[in-house]
Design an enzyme around this catalytic site. Structure first.
Site, PDB file in Angstrom:
ATOM      1  N   ILE A 143       0.833  -1.209   0.000  1.00 45.44           N
ATOM      2  CA  ILE A 143       0.000   0.000   0.000  1.00 45.44           C
ATOM      3  C   ILE A 143       0.860   1.249   0.000  1.00 45.44           C
ATOM      4  CG2 ILE A 143      -1.743   1.292   1.295  1.00 45.44           C
ATOM      5  CD1 ILE A 143      -2.747  -1.468   2.329  1.00 45.44           C
ATOM      6  N   HIS A 155     -13.355   2.818   9.189  1.00 37.57           N
ATOM      7  CA  HIS A 155     -12.530   1.735   8.627  1.00 37.57           C
ATOM      8  C   HIS A 155     -12.997   1.400   7.210  1.00 37.57           C
ATOM      9  CE1 HIS A 155      -9.814  -1.817   9.949  1.00 37.57           C
ATOM     10  NE2 HIS A 155      -9.615  -1.508   8.673  1.00 37.57           N
ATOM     11  N   LEU A 156     -12.933   2.403   6.350  1.00 37.04           N
ATOM     12  CA  LEU A 156     -13.400   2.257   4.967  1.00 37.04           C
ATOM     13  C   LEU A 156     -12.273   2.027   3.963  1.00 37.04           C
ATOM     14  CD1 LEU A 156     -16.074   5.121   4.769  1.00 37.04           C
ATOM     15  CD2 LEU A 156     -16.443   2.693   5.225  1.00 37.04           C
ATOM     16  N   GLY A 157     -11.046   1.912   4.444  1.00 40.24           N
ATOM     17  CA  GLY A 157      -9.904   1.843   3.544  1.00 40.24           C
ATOM     18  C   GLY A 157     -10.035   0.804   2.441  1.00 40.24           C
ATOM     19  N   ALA A 158     -10.586  -0.357   2.783  1.00 38.32           N
ATOM     20  CA  ALA A 158     -10.704  -1.428   1.792  1.00 38.32           C
ATOM     21  C   ALA A 158     -12.113  -1.544   1.218  1.00 38.32           C
ATOM     22  CB  ALA A 158     -10.312  -2.755   2.433  1.00 38.32           C
ATOM     23  N   ASP A 205      11.244   2.749   6.520  1.00 34.04           N
ATOM     24  CA  ASP A 205      10.877   1.331   6.418  1.00 34.04           C
ATOM     25  C   ASP A 205      12.161   0.517   6.480  1.00 34.04           C
ATOM     26  OD1 ASP A 205      10.165  -1.258   5.682  1.00 34.04           O
ATOM     27  OD2 ASP A 205       8.551  -0.570   4.377  1.00 34.04           O
ATOM     28  N   CYS A 215      -4.618   5.138   7.865  1.00 39.26           N
ATOM     29  CA  CYS A 215      -5.572   4.224   7.230  1.00 39.26           C
ATOM     30  C   CYS A 215      -5.056   2.795   7.310  1.00 39.26           C
ATOM     31  CB  CYS A 215      -5.793   4.617   5.769  1.00 39.26           C
ATOM     32  SG  CYS A 215      -6.548   6.224   5.531  1.00 39.26           S
ATOM     33  N   ASP A 227      -8.879   6.551   9.904  1.00 38.00           N
ATOM     34  CA  ASP A 227      -9.813   5.545   9.394  1.00 38.00           C
ATOM     35  C   ASP A 227      -9.873   4.319  10.293  1.00 38.00           C
ATOM     36  OD1 ASP A 227     -11.578   4.430   7.350  1.00 38.00           O
ATOM     37  OD2 ASP A 227      -9.921   3.093   6.848  1.00 38.00           O
ATOM     38  N   GLU A 256     -12.447  -1.120  17.885  1.00 30.87           N
ATOM     39  CA  GLU A 256     -13.488  -1.007  16.871  1.00 30.87           C
ATOM     40  C   GLU A 256     -14.589  -2.025  17.143  1.00 30.87           C
ATOM     41  OE1 GLU A 256     -11.809  -1.321  12.958  1.00 30.87           O
ATOM     42  OE2 GLU A 256     -10.567   0.480  13.193  1.00 30.87           O
ATOM     43  N   THR A 272       2.035   0.442   7.869  1.00 25.34           N
ATOM     44  CA  THR A 272       2.813  -0.664   8.414  1.00 25.34           C
ATOM     45  C   THR A 272       1.894  -1.613   9.165  1.00 25.34           C
ATOM     46  OG1 THR A 272       4.724  -1.205   9.821  1.00 25.34           O
ATOM     47  CG2 THR A 272       3.322   0.589  10.545  1.00 25.34           C
TER      48      THR A 272
END
Length: 526
Positions: free
Chosen positions: A150, A277-280, A169, A228, A254, A259, A201
């Site tokens: 991502i 939590h709409l990332g996907a 990273d 996100c 996000d 949750e 990450t």
């Protein structure tokens, strides 16, 4: 084979299982009690984020072999419990990469142009044009914490918007950073230099609260934070305090530590926007991950291939066919050594050597099979999934060698177990690349099959040994299936591997041990 889909997935996922001959039940709205009642019936489980596969569920899942998560995050799966039970856990890390990256860019743009507040104000009949002056992202520095699937897509999109991109990273190579056109920096450098910080990450022990109350105020004043990825990467209380003092200029969140987030300390903050939590959550991504996870589960149940596993080495379809006989051979080699152990000493290290064809295949699953065979003689609850982890947890030093040398066999695997003062060694091959066969023990050449009931004898090479042990076994009504001999040249040291048809009890084993010329005898079962 039977699979349960316990979350909402595309109908195509159901069709894939059915088309491949796997029975499937689609029950996306099970209560916890219903889930507990039905889970013992299934070999596979396909889920998204709503199903909680905790320790209790895993304990009840008597037949379960695989859990497939349609998506990336496995916060709702007890990975440790699954591994301990020998259940493979896999996800689909690539299926929603583009979708999540686009959501990150959308969050950045929403902050930059203050779209949520402007939308609400306009709907309320106001025309506050001057109130919602935005910020250009052109030329701004975007700092990415994590640059995997991502993160690298976010970097690409950001560069298209003419942003500067720096990355922290530890796993990003210099060649990959050059290919992406990003600058590798330390975390400290990133926090100080970035105008916008975005996290990409996984959630691990080392990344939890990677932004926390100790480093959040070292971030460039006025910078924005975007998350996100995973709740818990950013310490929510620390972010609340930094927003309250305007040290952090804005944030877009996000994902949350807990949750569903029906309440959260950050809801009291200004200059922050949220999504649940709409990332996907796009039609395309949900279709992709549903199809991918149903294919992956089917491939494992039907062919033994393991793709995108989080707790065992991955094996593709082609490798699975080649590896299957090697896994059996390796398990048998480990089991042999586990049963002829040095009883008074602990294992210090294990060395595995590969020759011929064996030196050119994926050896990680082979290690798992060796340690499963070896360690199940020492510990309870060792399985093919957790065996290598158990070996490492017990402090065993593990080394592998891929030889490029001429040997007498097309393929050869040699395992050496080292104790404090002694070692045990066995070599084996596959006859016709299918049938496991012993080729040497303790460096002494000997060819023998792995029989279900086997006597392994170390003895002095003297006349009368074969006759005495044969007579003793016959007198005790033990039939010999095969008798294989090997000796070290001119040393007097010899070994015998004797396949028998009846069980050998401890009393008879002691009588064999007491025979003249016998140094040690072990009764081995496979």
């Amino acid at each position: 084979m039977k699979v349960l889909i316990s979350d909402t997935l595309s109908k195509n996922a159901v069709s894939i299982f059915q088309d491949r001959g796997i029975e499937v039940d689609y029950f996306p709205n099970l209560t916890k009690e219903e889930f507990k009642r039905v889970i013992p019936n299934y070999d596979g489980l396909a889920i998204r984020s709503n199903t909680n596969v905790d320790k209790e569920i895993i304990h009840l899942a008597k037949k379960l072999k695989i859990i497939g998560r349609a998506g990336i995050g496995i916060d709702n799966i007890d990975l440790e419990a699954a591994t301990s039970k020998g259940i493979i856990v896999m996800n689909t890390p690539h299926g929603n990469s583009i979708t999540t990256a686009e959501h990150t860019i959308a969050m950045i743009m929403s902050l930059a142009r203050r779209i949520p507040e402007a939308n609400l104000s306009t709907k309320q009949g106001k025309w506050e044009k001057s109130k919602f002056t935005g910020t250009e992202i052109f030329g701004k520095c975007l700092g990415l914490i994590g640059c995997g699937n991502i993160g690298s897509i976010v970097a690409d999109r950001a560069k298209g918007l003419k942003m500067k991109v720096c990355v922290y990273d530890p796993f990003l190579t210099n060649s990959k950073s050059n290919e992406l056109g990003v600058e590798k920096v330390s975390l400290e450098q990133l926090l100080k230099a970035s105008d916008i910080i975005s996290l990409h990450t996984p959630m691990t022990e080392t990344t939890k609260y990677i932004i926390n109350n100790q480093n959040i105020f070292s971030i460039k004043k006025g910078a924005w934070i975007i998350n996100c990825a995973r709740g818990g990467l950013v310490e929510e209380k620390a972010l609340f305090e930094a927003l309250k003092t305007n040290h952090i200029g804005a944030a877009a969140i996000d994902v949350f530590e807990k949750e569903p987030a029906f309440s959260n300390i950050l809801f009291e903050s200004q200059n922050i926007i949220f999504t649940p939590h709409l990332g996907a959550s796009t039609l395309e991504a949900q279709e992709k991950v549903a199809i991918q996870i149903s294919d992956q589960i089917s491939d494992f149940l039907l062919n033994g291939s393991v793709i995108n596993s989080l707790n065992t080495p991955s094996v593709n379809k082609e490798e699975a066919v080649i590896l299957k006989p090697f896994l059996k051979l390796s398990e048998l080699l480990g089991s042999f050594l586990g049963q002829v152990k040095v009883r008074s000493q602990n294992i210090k290290s294990v060395k595995i050597e590969f020759d011929g064809i064996a030196s050119n295949i994926n050896n990680k699953p082979i290690l798992s099979a060796i340690f499963y065979g070896l360690l199940r003689n020492y510990f309870d609850n060792v399985n093919l999934v957790n065996s290598t982890s158990v070996a490492k947890q017990k402090g065993l030093e593990i080394s592998t060698i891929n030889h490029e040398r001429k040997v007498d066999y097309q393929n050869l695997v040699t395992v050496t177990v080292n104790y404090e003062n002694y070692s045990r060694e066995i070599s084996g091959t596959l006859i016709g690349n299918k049938i496991p066969r012993i080729t040497a023990v303790q460096g002494i050449p000997i060819e023998a099959n792995f029989s279900s009931k086997t006597l392994y004898v170390r003895n002095f090479d003297k006349p009368g040994f074969i006759g005495s042990i044969g007579t003793l076994l016959a007198n005790n009504k033990i039939n010999i299936g095969s008798f294989h001999l090997g000796r070290r040249d001119d040393s007097g040291e010899a070994i015998a591997i004797i396949s028998v048809d009846q069980h050998i009890d401890n009393n008879l084993l002691k009588l064999i041990q007491d025979l003249e010329h016998v140094v040690r005898v072990d009764y081995i079962t496979f």
